[in-house]
Design an enzyme around this catalytic site. Structure first.
Site, PDB file in Angstrom:
ATOM      1  N   TYR A  71      44.275  79.306 -37.474  1.00 19.20           N
ATOM      2  CA  TYR A  71      44.017  78.350 -36.020  1.00 19.20           C
ATOM      3  C   TYR A  71      42.735  77.491 -36.295  1.00 19.20           C
ATOM      4  O   TYR A  71      41.714  78.002 -36.667  1.00 19.20           O
ATOM      5  CB  TYR A  71      43.963  79.199 -34.635  1.00 19.20           C
ATOM      6  CG  TYR A  71      43.654  78.470 -33.477  1.00 19.20           C
ATOM      7  CD1 TYR A  71      44.619  77.602 -32.906  1.00 19.20           C
ATOM      8  CD2 TYR A  71      42.325  78.463 -32.840  1.00 19.20           C
ATOM      9  CE1 TYR A  71      44.392  77.044 -31.823  1.00 19.20           C
ATOM     10  CE2 TYR A  71      42.171  77.508 -31.782  1.00 19.20           C
ATOM     11  CZ  TYR A  71      43.242  77.019 -30.995  1.00 19.20           C
ATOM     12  OH  TYR A  71      42.878  76.216 -29.980  1.00 19.20           O
ATOM     13  N   ASP A 123      37.237  75.712 -42.707  1.00 17.35           N
ATOM     14  CA  ASP A 123      37.019  75.669 -41.357  1.00 17.35           C
ATOM     15  C   ASP A 123      36.092  76.890 -40.913  1.00 17.35           C
ATOM     16  O   ASP A 123      36.493  78.179 -40.862  1.00 17.35           O
ATOM     17  CB  ASP A 123      38.247  75.597 -40.436  1.00 17.35           C
ATOM     18  CG  ASP A 123      38.211  75.852 -39.181  1.00 17.35           C
ATOM     19  OD1 ASP A 123      36.735  75.774 -38.461  1.00 17.35           O
ATOM     20  OD2 ASP A 123      39.016  75.650 -38.365  1.00 17.35           O
ATOM     21  N   LYS A 174      31.097  76.941 -32.043  1.00  9.19           N
ATOM     22  CA  LYS A 174      30.777  78.246 -31.801  1.00  9.19           C
ATOM     23  C   LYS A 174      29.272  78.455 -31.782  1.00  9.19           C
ATOM     24  O   LYS A 174      28.625  78.161 -30.964  1.00  9.19           O
ATOM     25  CB  LYS A 174      31.768  79.600 -32.419  1.00  9.19           C
ATOM     26  CG  LYS A 174      33.240  79.360 -32.142  1.00  9.19           C
ATOM     27  CD  LYS A 174      34.113  80.334 -32.256  1.00  9.19           C
ATOM     28  CE  LYS A 174      35.493  80.126 -32.075  1.00  9.19           C
ATOM     29  NZ  LYS A 174      36.291  80.362 -30.873  1.00  9.19           N
TER      30      LYS A 174
HETATM   31  C1  LIG Z   1      38.508  78.683 -36.909  1.00 13.04           C
HETATM   32  C2  LIG Z   1      38.586  77.929 -35.873  1.00 13.04           C
HETATM   33  N1  LIG Z   1      38.692  76.485 -35.834  1.00 13.04           N
HETATM   34  C3  LIG Z   1      38.473  75.802 -34.676  1.00 13.04           C
HETATM   35  C4  LIG Z   1      38.457  76.434 -33.402  1.00 13.04           C
HETATM   36  C5  LIG Z   1      38.735  75.700 -32.251  1.00 13.04           C
HETATM   37  O1  LIG Z   1      37.355  75.583 -31.618  1.00 13.04           O
HETATM   38  P1  LIG Z   1      37.279  75.100 -30.093  1.00 13.04           P
HETATM   39  O2  LIG Z   1      37.766  76.113 -29.221  1.00 13.04           O
HETATM   40  O3  LIG Z   1      35.710  75.125 -29.755  1.00 13.04           O
HETATM   41  O4  LIG Z   1      37.875  73.807 -29.818  1.00 13.04           O
HETATM   42  C6  LIG Z   1      38.616  77.748 -33.477  1.00 13.04           C
HETATM   43  C7  LIG Z   1      38.522  78.454 -32.125  1.00 13.04           C
HETATM   44  O5  LIG Z   1      38.770  78.094 -31.026  1.00 13.04           O
HETATM   45  C8  LIG Z   1      38.685  78.449 -34.370  1.00 13.04           C
HETATM   46  O6  LIG Z   1      38.531  79.988 -34.428  1.00 13.04           O
HETATM   47  N1  LIG Z   2      39.953  82.811 -31.791  1.00 11.51           N
HETATM   48  C1  LIG Z   2      40.625  81.944 -30.917  1.00 11.51           C
HETATM   49  C2  LIG Z   2      39.489  81.303 -30.107  1.00 11.51           C
HETATM   50  O1  LIG Z   2      38.332  81.559 -30.247  1.00 11.51           O
HETATM   51  C3  LIG Z   2      40.153  80.628 -29.028  1.00 11.51           C
HETATM   52  C4  LIG Z   2      39.285  80.772 -27.717  1.00 11.51           C
HETATM   53  C5  LIG Z   2      40.168  79.624 -26.742  1.00 11.51           C
HETATM   54  O2  LIG Z   2      40.885  78.877 -27.421  1.00 11.51           O
HETATM   55  O3  LIG Z   2      39.950  79.907 -25.520  1.00 11.51           O
END
Ligand SMILES: Cc1ncc(COP(=O)(O)O)c(C=O)c1O
Ligand SMILES: NCC(=O)CCC(=O)O
Length: 427
Positions: A144, A239, A267
């Site tokens: 993701y 990523d 994060k």
């Molecule tokens: C690996 C990775 N990339 C991108 C994102 C997207 O980050 P955000 O939720 O801050 O948009 C997430 C998590 O949500 C992630 O786990």
């Molecule tokens: N590992 C998945 C995420 O960090 C997503 C959090 C969200 O979209 O609320």
């Protein structure tokens, strides 16, 4: 467990917010209960609106490696807020922060600050396409990278949890520019490049996958991906939104000794405030406007509160022994849980890299999305609810990570293992 107030808020919230949540991952649909509404948190504990206290292993989905409401981070944010919450003009803190990021992650010779992980990956892809003058992107099933259109293809995280292989609203023409193939399968990548290599702008990968549960790269896999990208002149994007400052101070690229062309962060770098970043080779980053033609912008980019929090957090992580402590505590909890599952005769398979791990309710091995998806998600739901009832707040999906923080001390680990010994009887 009393949850009247959470219930009441959930009833109200569903009328004005779709599903009652501002991000689907929070809904707890996959684990068969309603979401809890949180009113405060400190250290490794969160407290809901009914006054229940939990040991938290979500950590706001990764950012809070220092624990909740770290006093130094809170002080830094307060101090920054008093001087103004946003200027829409450059600040000294941004320069300090960019210097720090480029020092700690040397492959990021230049860096752009944004406000989320989604923005970071979306911008990195645009840049990769602009730089290579190619259109295709390669991603991996179960990874993701946020919710920009082209990345909602065979995605992990909430889409995996809710069983959504694709997303209405993403035009087929856009989805068609992203090719998703199995993780940890170099032969599949080689085949794809053999067929379409001259059209591929970039490969974007979670160097340790965290959105199908934790899946580490097989030995040599990331090196192999790097070599294929080099052979065909495609960019490699790591990523590191989850892994950055989690699996090592220098991220997964330091841990595995593989250098990407571009890196995305989010994060942890914002310590719980909205902050993301993308960066890499200066030659590539020079294509970003205003020095180059690839446009990317943001009213709140480099926000002073977020950069103040991030600077303080990274300062506290850049201290000898910190990652050793995280490693030891994570191993203690992970091994302890494994023993409990084994003793109880519950089929399980674990993956851990530093302060992120997952136990899958199946025999394993789990090396990609196909194997991860064979997990017994009903058993996971029972496990989740049994742990929650005993004061342990896990991510509400089989396909997410358990995140340790520096605030999880021996006491918290002990309490978690005691809860687990009881909870496993309900699985
Ligand atoms: C690996 C990775 N990339 C991108 C994102 C997207 O980050 P955000 O939720 O801050 O948009 C997430 C998590 O949500 C992630 O786990
Ligand atoms: N590992 C998945 C995420 O960090 C997503 C959090 C969200 O979209 O609320």
């Amino acid at each position: 467990m009393k949850d009247d107030r959470s219930r009441e808020l959930w009833q109200r919230s569903q009328k004005v917010i779709p599903g009652g949540v501002n991000s689907p991952a929070r809904a707890m649909l996959a684990v068969g209960r309603e979401p809890l509404f949180i009113r405060s948190a400190r250290g490794c504990y969160i407290e809901d609106v009914d006054g229940n206290r939990y040991i938290d292993y979500v950590g706001s989905w990764g950012p809070l490696i220092l624990g909740h409401a770290d006093p130094d981070v809170v002080a830094a944010v307060k101090k920054a807020a008093e001087k103004g919450t946003s200027f829409g003009a450059p600040t000294e803190a941004e320069v300090n922060f960019a210097e720090m990021l480029t020092r700690l992650i040397p492959s990021m010779e230049q860096v752009r600050l944004v406000s989320s992980g989604t923005e970071a990956t979306m911008s990195a892809l645009r840049l990769a396409r602009g730089y290579t003058e190619r259109d295709l992107i390669v991603k991996f099933d179960g990874c993701y990278h946020g919710h920009s259109d082209g990345l909602l293809v065979a995605s992990g995280s909430g889409l995996a949890t809710l069983g959504l292989p694709s997303c209405p609203g993403v035009p087929a023409e856009v989805a068609g520019l992203s090719v998703s193939i199995p993780y940890n399968d170099l032969a599949a990548l080689e085949k794809l490049f053999h067929e379409k290599g001259d059209k591929i702008a970039a490969v974007i990968i979670e160097p340790v996958a965290g959105n199908m549960g934790v899946v580490p790269p097989a030995p040599g896999y990331l090196q192999g991906v790097r070599e294929i990208c080099d052979e065909y002149g495609s960019l490699l994007i790591f990523d590191e939104v989850i892994t950055g400052f989690r699996v090592a101070l220098g991220g997964a690229q330091e841990l595995y000794g593989v250098t990407p062309d571009l890196t995305t962060l989010g994060k942890i770098i914002g310590a719980g405030l909205p902050l993301g970043a993308y960066g890499g080779k200066a030659e590539i980053m020079q294509k970003v406007a205003p020095c180059g033609p690839v446009y990317q912008a943001g009213t709140l980019s480099g926000n002073p509160l977020a950069t103040a929090a991030g600077l303080r957090a990274l300062d506290m992580l850049d201290v000898a022994g910190v990652y050793q402590r995280l490693e030891e505590n994570s191993a203690k909890l992970y091994d302890g849980l494994g023993d409990i599952f084994t003793k109880a005769g519950v089929p399980h398979y674990g993956n851990r890299v530093g302060a992120m791990f997952s136990y899958f309710f199946q025999k394993g091995p789990v090396t990609d999305w196909t194997s991860a998806s064979k997990s017994d998600t009903e058993a996971f739901g029972r496990w989740f609810r049994a742990m929650l009832g005993r004061g342990v707040y896990l991510a509400p999906s089989q396909f997410e990570c358990t995140f340790m923080s520096l605030a999880h001390d021996a006491d918290a680990i002990e309490q978690t293992l005691s809860a687990a010994e009881e909870a496993i009887k309900e699985v």
